[in-house]
Design an enzyme around this catalytic site. Sequence first.
Site: not given
Ligand code: NAD
Ligand code: UD1
Length: 345
Positions: A126, A151, A155, A294
């Site tokens: 991330s 979290y 990472k 936040r």
């Molecule tokens: P998600 O929660 O939708 O998917 C994660 C999946 O992993 C889920 O289906 C959950 O059931 C499964 N899981 C969790 N722990 C597990 C375990 N111990 N064993 C087996 N399965 C398990 O999340 P996502 O948005 O699809 O994210 C996927 C990956 O990308 C994560 O590692 C997350 O940290 C990373 N990531 C996501 C974002 C985002 O904004 N969505 C941003 C940066 C990084």
């Molecule tokens: C967040 C996480 C980041 C994680 C990523 C994906 C934090 C501080 N960071 O990123 O670690 O990898 O999600 O899961 O939580 N916002 C609002 N109102 C809301 C929600 C968000 O104003 O209800 C704003 C936030 O302040 C930000 C933007 O929208 O400026 C995006 O927020 P969000 O989607 O939560 O992503 P990040 O904060 O960038």
Amino acid sequence: MTMSVLLTGGAGYIGSHAALALLQSGFRVCVIDNLTNGSTEALRRVQEIAGKELHWVEGDVRDGHLLRRLLIQHGIEAVLHFAGLKSVGQSVLDPLTYYDNNIGGTLQLCQAMSEAGVHKLVFSSSATVYGDPATIPVVESCPTSSPENPYGQTKLMAERMLSDLARADARWRIAVLRYFNPAGAHASGLIGEDPREIPNNLLPYVSQVATGRLKAVQIFGNDYPTPDGTGIRDYIHVVDLVEGHVSALKRLKNQSGLDVWNLGAGRGYSVLEVIKAFERVSGKSVDFNYAPRRSGDIAQCWADPSKAWRELGWKAQRGLEEMLGDAWRWQSANPNGYRDDELTI
Ligand code: NAD
Ligand code: UD1
């Protein structure tokens, strides 16, 4: 010959889109997910869209025996490791669960891969590892900083563990992909993001306000040093994001050691711009009010994704309106996510 890949967390948001992209690109796909935040209905729909089958197992990545068995029985050549917990707020309240799942899970996975002789890995990292970046757009060489929440720590720690592993054993080929802000859904509207709890992230929150499930978006801060005072982020279409994984996976054949790529669109939008664009695209009004900043948020962040273009031949193809339109198609067709159709497959 067709390559078999294992997707941990493949029943989740990004993993299910990746499973589809991989099936469509001709890979054989095996999924392990413990369903803490994933859905079997997502996997059913992935197969429906692809017109192809995948193999899936309900299980935990901390179960080394199960992993070894899957890796060997299915002749797995590479693993895409999505499984993990991702709520920043929850990680502050319950850090041990986050370290256990995200670090313990990655450790068990690497051990099982090592024992099974599988050394190709794509890891979901991330942009949070950059903290508050000193220069924007953010390049991969930008120093990582110690994130304020567990979290983010998981990472960064997982990246370090993988980097030590690649340095110690030349057989490992690892792609670390640093995601910016994944959003949107597959254009079919059949699969998308389905948070179990009230969403933390902006886009799912906005979508649920538009359907009437939530009342109003709280904009966290309108006094940032940005043109309209609200936070700026690099939103990347989830389908673009998973195409980046397919490119990284193909590149692993010729790679040695560990390398890192930013997966972002390369431009930023403010919270207000996102809400306004969502209203335009959906034809729905999205109520909002201003709330304090936040904790842990930064003012602005967007990627320099040019390394991925140079080395993976990948760049984001879809713009903000397409992303929001796809998010809305998914949310309006599935206001309760997968819950209405959840079955065991
Ligand atoms: P998600 O929660 O939708 O998917 C994660 C999946 O992993 C889920 O289906 C959950 O059931 C499964 N899981 C969790 N722990 C597990 C375990 N111990 N064993 C087996 N399965 C398990 O999340 P996502 O948005 O699809 O994210 C996927 C990956 O990308 C994560 O590692 C997350 O940290 C990373 N990531 C996501 C974002 C985002 O904004 N969505 C941003 C940066 C990084
Ligand atoms: C967040 C996480 C980041 C994680 C990523 C994906 C934090 C501080 N960071 O990123 O670690 O990898 O999600 O899961 O939580 N916002 C609002 N109102 C809301 C929600 C968000 O104003 O209800 C704003 C936030 O302040 C930000 C933007 O929208 O400026 C995006 O927020 P969000 O989607 O939560 O992503 P990040 O904060 O960038």
